[in-house]
Design a protein around this motif. Structure first.
Motif, PDB file in Angstrom:
ATOM      1  N   PRO A  34      32.968  37.837  49.232  1.00 15.49           N
ATOM      2  CA  PRO A  34      33.458  38.387  47.959  1.00 15.49           C
ATOM      3  C   PRO A  34      34.661  39.323  48.131  1.00 15.49           C
ATOM      4  CG  PRO A  34      31.519  39.567  48.659  1.00 15.49           C
ATOM      5  CD  PRO A  34      31.699  38.447  49.641  1.00 15.49           C
ATOM      6  N   ILE A  35      35.628  38.887  48.925  1.00  9.45           N
ATOM      7  CA  ILE A  35      36.808  39.704  49.198  1.00  9.45           C
ATOM      8  C   ILE A  35      37.896  39.391  48.176  1.00  9.45           C
ATOM      9  CG2 ILE A  35      38.640  40.185  50.866  1.00  9.45           C
ATOM     10  CD1 ILE A  35      36.557  39.536  53.067  1.00  9.45           C
ATOM     11  N   ASP A  36      38.405  40.429  47.547  1.00  6.00           N
ATOM     12  CA  ASP A  36      39.536  40.295  46.630  1.00  6.00           C
ATOM     13  C   ASP A  36      40.787  40.170  47.493  1.00  6.00           C
ATOM     14  OD1 ASP A  36      41.752  40.778  44.986  1.00  6.00           O
ATOM     15  OD2 ASP A  36      40.648  42.189  43.723  1.00  6.00           O
ATOM     16  N   PRO A  37      41.510  39.040  47.412  1.00 10.01           N
ATOM     17  CA  PRO A  37      42.671  38.860  48.278  1.00 10.01           C
ATOM     18  C   PRO A  37      43.790  39.872  48.013  1.00 10.01           C
ATOM     19  CG  PRO A  37      42.565  37.119  46.638  1.00 10.01           C
ATOM     20  CD  PRO A  37      41.297  37.902  46.521  1.00 10.01           C
ATOM     21  N   ALA A  38      43.816  40.458  46.837  1.00  6.77           N
ATOM     22  CA  ALA A  38      44.858  41.443  46.506  1.00  6.77           C
ATOM     23  C   ALA A  38      44.632  42.769  47.227  1.00  6.77           C
ATOM     24  CB  ALA A  38      44.915  41.665  44.998  1.00  6.77           C
ATOM     25  N   THR A  39      43.368  43.096  47.498  1.00 11.73           N
ATOM     26  CA  THR A  39      43.061  44.394  48.103  1.00 11.73           C
ATOM     27  C   THR A  39      42.491  44.288  49.517  1.00 11.73           C
ATOM     28  OG1 THR A  39      40.791  44.450  47.263  1.00 11.73           O
ATOM     29  CG2 THR A  39      42.520  45.337  45.817  1.00 11.73           C
ATOM     30  N   GLY A  40      41.937  43.128  49.860  1.00 10.53           N
ATOM     31  CA  GLY A  40      41.286  42.964  51.139  1.00 10.53           C
ATOM     32  C   GLY A  40      39.908  43.606  51.183  1.00 10.53           C
ATOM     33  N   GLN A  41      39.425  44.062  50.033  1.00  8.63           N
ATOM     34  CA  GLN A  41      38.135  44.744  49.939  1.00  8.63           C
ATOM     35  C   GLN A  41      37.173  43.907  49.087  1.00  8.63           C
ATOM     36  OE1 GLN A  41      37.677  47.659  51.669  1.00  8.63           O
ATOM     37  NE2 GLN A  41      39.771  47.271  52.367  1.00  8.63           N
ATOM     38  N   ILE A  47      25.615  42.489  43.329  1.00 11.20           N
ATOM     39  CA  ILE A  47      25.576  41.045  43.526  1.00 11.20           C
ATOM     40  C   ILE A  47      26.385  40.298  42.464  1.00 11.20           C
ATOM     41  CG2 ILE A  47      23.395  40.695  42.282  1.00 11.20           C
ATOM     42  CD1 ILE A  47      24.615  38.821  45.465  1.00 11.20           C
ATOM     43  N   ALA A  48      26.418  40.786  41.234  1.00 17.20           N
ATOM     44  CA  ALA A  48      27.167  40.090  40.179  1.00 17.20           C
ATOM     45  C   ALA A  48      28.662  40.077  40.480  1.00 17.20           C
ATOM     46  CB  ALA A  48      26.895  40.731  38.815  1.00 17.20           C
ATOM     47  N   SER A  49      29.228  41.220  40.800  1.00 16.12           N
ATOM     48  CA  SER A  49      30.671  41.268  41.066  1.00 16.12           C
ATOM     49  C   SER A  49      31.014  40.526  42.351  1.00 16.12           C
ATOM     50  CB  SER A  49      31.177  42.711  41.103  1.00 16.12           C
ATOM     51  OG  SER A  49      30.517  43.457  42.087  1.00 16.12           O
ATOM     52  N   GLN A  50      30.132  40.589  43.347  1.00 19.90           N
ATOM     53  CA  GLN A  50      30.409  39.874  44.590  1.00 19.90           C
ATOM     54  C   GLN A  50      30.299  38.365  44.395  1.00 19.90           C
ATOM     55  OE1 GLN A  50      28.745  41.314  48.258  1.00 19.90           O
ATOM     56  NE2 GLN A  50      29.326  43.433  47.830  1.00 19.90           N
ATOM     57  N   THR A  51      29.335  37.914  43.630  1.00 20.22           N
ATOM     58  CA  THR A  51      29.213  36.483  43.335  1.00 20.22           C
ATOM     59  C   THR A  51      30.438  35.990  42.577  1.00 20.22           C
ATOM     60  OG1 THR A  51      26.800  36.605  43.262  1.00 20.22           O
ATOM     61  CG2 THR A  51      27.828  34.732  42.132  1.00 20.22           C
ATOM     62  N   ARG A  52      30.857  36.738  41.570  1.00 19.85           N
ATOM     63  CA  ARG A  52      32.030  36.368  40.777  1.00 19.85           C
ATOM     64  C   ARG A  52      33.255  36.208  41.684  1.00 19.85           C
ATOM     65  NH1 ARG A  52      31.387  40.022  37.598  1.00 19.85           N
ATOM     66  NH2 ARG A  52      30.111  38.860  36.139  1.00 19.85           N
ATOM     67  N   LEU A  78      24.482  31.798  50.370  1.00 19.46           N
ATOM     68  CA  LEU A  78      23.796  32.623  51.354  1.00 19.46           C
ATOM     69  C   LEU A  78      23.673  34.022  50.775  1.00 19.46           C
ATOM     70  CD1 LEU A  78      25.816  31.434  54.473  1.00 19.46           C
ATOM     71  CD2 LEU A  78      23.680  30.499  53.570  1.00 19.46           C
ATOM     72  N   LEU A  79      22.449  34.516  50.703  1.00 20.33           N
ATOM     73  CA  LEU A  79      22.179  35.818  50.099  1.00 20.33           C
ATOM     74  C   LEU A  79      21.607  36.785  51.122  1.00 20.33           C
ATOM     75  CD1 LEU A  79      20.450  34.480  46.884  1.00 20.33           C
ATOM     76  CD2 LEU A  79      22.623  35.719  46.938  1.00 20.33           C
ATOM     77  N   LEU A 116      26.880  40.869  50.337  1.00 15.38           N
ATOM     78  CA  LEU A 116      25.625  40.497  49.697  1.00 15.38           C
ATOM     79  C   LEU A 116      25.509  38.999  49.499  1.00 15.38           C
ATOM     80  CD1 LEU A 116      25.416  43.261  46.918  1.00 15.38           C
ATOM     81  CD2 LEU A 116      24.293  43.225  49.174  1.00 15.38           C
ATOM     82  N   VAL A 117      26.657  38.294  49.493  1.00 13.41           N
ATOM     83  CA  VAL A 117      26.660  36.860  49.214  1.00 13.41           C
ATOM     84  C   VAL A 117      27.842  36.195  49.922  1.00 13.41           C
ATOM     85  CG1 VAL A 117      28.010  37.071  47.072  1.00 13.41           C
ATOM     86  CG2 VAL A 117      26.448  35.132  47.353  1.00 13.41           C
ATOM     87  N   GLU A 118      27.644  34.941  50.277  1.00 11.98           N
ATOM     88  CA  GLU A 118      28.703  34.057  50.769  1.00 11.98           C
ATOM     89  C   GLU A 118      28.398  32.692  50.195  1.00 11.98           C
ATOM     90  OE1 GLU A 118      30.697  32.360  54.895  1.00 11.98           O
ATOM     91  OE2 GLU A 118      29.182  33.936  55.012  1.00 11.98           O
ATOM     92  N   ILE A 119      29.424  32.014  49.693  1.00  8.11           N
ATOM     93  CA  ILE A 119      29.208  30.721  49.039  1.00  8.11           C
ATOM     94  C   ILE A 119      30.217  29.707  49.595  1.00  8.11           C
ATOM     95  CG2 ILE A 119      29.112  29.452  46.851  1.00  8.11           C
ATOM     96  CD1 ILE A 119      28.638  32.182  45.470  1.00  8.11           C
ATOM     97  N   GLU A 120      29.712  28.514  49.950  1.00 11.14           N
ATOM     98  CA  GLU A 120      30.578  27.420  50.364  1.00 11.14           C
ATOM     99  C   GLU A 120      30.444  26.294  49.349  1.00 11.14           C
ATOM    100  OE1 GLU A 120      29.355  25.948  54.214  1.00 11.14           O
ATOM    101  OE2 GLU A 120      27.676  24.862  53.349  1.00 11.14           O
ATOM    102  N   ALA A 121      31.414  25.386  49.331  1.00 15.54           N
ATOM    103  CA  ALA A 121      31.385  24.310  48.341  1.00 15.54           C
ATOM    104  C   ALA A 121      31.960  23.021  48.914  1.00 15.54           C
ATOM    105  CB  ALA A 121      32.175  24.713  47.098  1.00 15.54           C
ATOM    106  N   ILE A 122      31.497  21.908  48.360  1.00 14.41           N
ATOM    107  CA  ILE A 122      32.033  20.591  48.649  1.00 14.41           C
ATOM    108  C   ILE A 122      32.433  19.986  47.306  1.00 14.41           C
ATOM    109  CG2 ILE A 122      31.581  18.298  49.585  1.00 14.41           C
ATOM    110  CD1 ILE A 122      29.375  19.630  51.321  1.00 14.41           C
ATOM    111  N   ALA A 123      33.638  19.439  47.247  1.00 19.76           N
ATOM    112  CA  ALA A 123      34.144  18.849  46.008  1.00 19.76           C
ATOM    113  C   ALA A 123      34.710  17.452  46.276  1.00 19.76           C
ATOM    114  CB  ALA A 123      35.238  19.728  45.410  1.00 19.76           C
TER     115      ALA A 123
END
Length: 126
Positions: A34-41, A47-52, A78-79, A116-123
């Motif tokens: 859940p890293i914001d690329p603009a801030t690196g943080q 969990i809601a903001s990190q999932t988003r 992954l939680l 708190l979370v990491e998410i991977e995807a297949i498309a």
């Protein structure tokens, strides 16, 4: 043949891997913290903001290949705490409409940077 996907709208890889790979008509998006690329943080401490943010990172990587979340066929979540599943799922549901992708969710002992979370995807590629 494979094509590496990369965008500045998602955090750079923190190891020897790509943000995503397109191969065989499929797109494989690496696990997104859940890293914001603009801030690196982290985008927040809950969990809601990190999932988003993790899902936004996936969305941006897919967009770099002209895809949307509607093209996602499978995710893995992954939680840090499985008790966060309900709150994660509420945010997760806002990113998918209609035929939702297959999904697996697991509690893990630890995630990089103590996320708190990491998410991977297949498309499916277009």
């Amino acid at each position: 043949m494979k094509k590496v996907l990369a965008t500045e709208k998602a955090p750079a890889a923190i190891g020897p891997y790509s943000q995503g790979i397109c191969a065989g008509g499929m797109v494989f998006v690496s696990g997104q913290l859940p890293i914001d690329p603009a801030t690196g943080q982290f985008a927040g401490e809950d969990i809601a903001s990190q999932t988003r943010q993790s899902l936004t990172n996936i969305q941006n990587i897919l967009a770099s290949e002209g895809l949307t979340m509607a093209d996602v066929v499978k995710t893995t979540v992954l939680l840090k705490h499985i008790s966060d599943f309900g709150a994660m799922n509420e945010v997760y549901a806002t990113f998918f409409e209609g035929a939702c992708p297959a999904c697996a969710a697991f509690e893990v002992a630890a995630l990089p940077k103590d996320a708190l979370v990491e998410i991977e995807a297949i498309a499916c590629a277009k």
